[in-house]
Design an enzyme around this catalytic site. Structure first.
Site, mmCIF file in Angstrom:
data_model
loop_
_atom_site.group_PDB
_atom_site.id
_atom_site.type_symbol
_atom_site.label_atom_id
_atom_site.label_comp_id
_atom_site.label_asym_id
_atom_site.label_seq_id
_atom_site.Cartn_x
_atom_site.Cartn_y
_atom_site.Cartn_z
ATOM 1 N N TYR A 127 10.519 8.925 14.832
ATOM 2 C CA TYR A 127 10.567 8.910 13.322
ATOM 3 C C TYR A 127 11.657 9.713 12.428
ATOM 4 O O TYR A 127 12.292 9.236 11.780
ATOM 5 C CB TYR A 127 8.915 9.374 12.879
ATOM 6 C CG TYR A 127 8.958 9.517 11.246
ATOM 7 C CD1 TYR A 127 8.786 8.198 10.831
ATOM 8 C CD2 TYR A 127 8.727 10.433 10.851
ATOM 9 C CE1 TYR A 127 8.715 8.170 9.169
ATOM 10 C CE2 TYR A 127 8.603 10.589 9.274
ATOM 11 C CZ TYR A 127 8.427 9.318 8.568
ATOM 12 O OH TYR A 127 8.239 9.288 7.207
ATOM 13 N N SER B 205 0.938 -1.127 -0.059
ATOM 14 C CA SER B 205 -0.080 -0.093 0.076
ATOM 15 C C SER B 205 0.827 1.183 -0.208
ATOM 16 O O SER B 205 2.164 1.129 -0.013
ATOM 17 C CB SER B 205 -0.756 -0.079 1.023
ATOM 18 O OG SER B 205 -0.125 0.026 2.307
#
Length: 264
Positions: A154, A17
């Site tokens: 992140y 995806s």
């Protein structure tokens, strides 16, 4: 410019995806034999079938492996054997306050976002050198340069991607194997759509309203002032993987809509 990757085999991690799937589609459209990767065989099979329907004559292989572990990377390498193009796309993100992120989450982000690319590049680039052609791409993020305070773990991993890609490019100097990083900005992936839906529920706003205001509110430095499409990011990656990009290596190529406020 016509990009042909006929005869080349490309591995795209985390490609069921989002940006990974968009990259896989773009590479397939250019004629590459594409190896999809993800953790769920059912999701992989569904993604592979969709790509075969979207891209006439697409050569798609699906290999399930968790690249967030050393064992998963090893099994993936064993399954694919050798590739001409490696796109290290697999990654995770989450909004979390710095003071609430435990050691285990730092380690998990590091394993998935950084070590997966290191392990696969270490295993697969020697074959590229022997065959005298190859492309390695690390999918980083504008968050590598513009560290978000709501997901520092992140941003840290995406900065690490830049260090590894630049260093590996220098290690491969003089070969015909290029190594680059691509830095997407805010992109309308399934994960971002879920985030937008969550924000809309929490704030009692419509999803369209949150989507329209997402970039101006969360990345006000953006020049584009909208979310990029997956295809827009994939286009850059396909180019970097092409024969035409033979003089581009050791680069950090931004598809960030001008979010990072620098001309360098």
């Amino acid at each position: 410019m016509h990009i042909s990757l006929a005869g080349k085999t490309a591995l795209v991690t985390g490609s069921t995806s989002g940006i990974g799937r968009g990259i896989a589609k773009g590479l397939a459209e250019a004629g590459a034999r594409v190896i999809l990767n993800g953790r769920s065989q059912s999701s992989l099979d569904a993604a592979a079938e969709t790509l075969r329907q979207e891209v006439a004559g697409a050569q798609i292989i699906a290999v399930a492996a968790d690249v967030g572990t050393a064992e998963g990377c090893e099994s993936l390498v064993d399954a694919v054997g050798s590739v001409d193009i490696l796109v290290n796309n697999a990654g995770i993100f989450a909004l979390q306050d710095f003071f609430e992120i435990p050691d285990s989450e730092w380690q998990r982000f590091f394993e998935v976002n950084v070590m997966s690319g290191i392990r696969l590049a270490r295993a697969l680039t020697p074959g590229m050198i022997e065959r005298n052609w190859g492309r390695v791409v690390f999918i980083s993020s504008e968050s590598a340069l513009n560290i978000p305070d709501e997901m520092i773990h992140y941003g840290f991993t995406k900065t690490a991607n830049l260090a590894v890609s630049r260093g590996l490019a220098k290690r491969l100097r003089g070969t015909k194997v290029t190594v680059n990083a691509v830095l997407p900005g805010p992109t309308l992936t399934e994960g971002v759509e879920e985030l937008i839906a969550s924000i809309a529920r929490e704030q009692g706003r419509s999803e369209d309203e949150v989507k329209a205001g997402f970039v101006p509110e969360h990345r006000p430095s953006s020049i584009l002032q909208r979310l990029a499409s997956v295809e827009e990011v994939a286009n850059m990656v396909v180019y970097v993987c092409s024969p035409q990009a033979s003089a581009t290596t050791g680069a950090a190529l931004r598809v960030d809509g001008g979010t990072v406020d620098t001309i360098a």
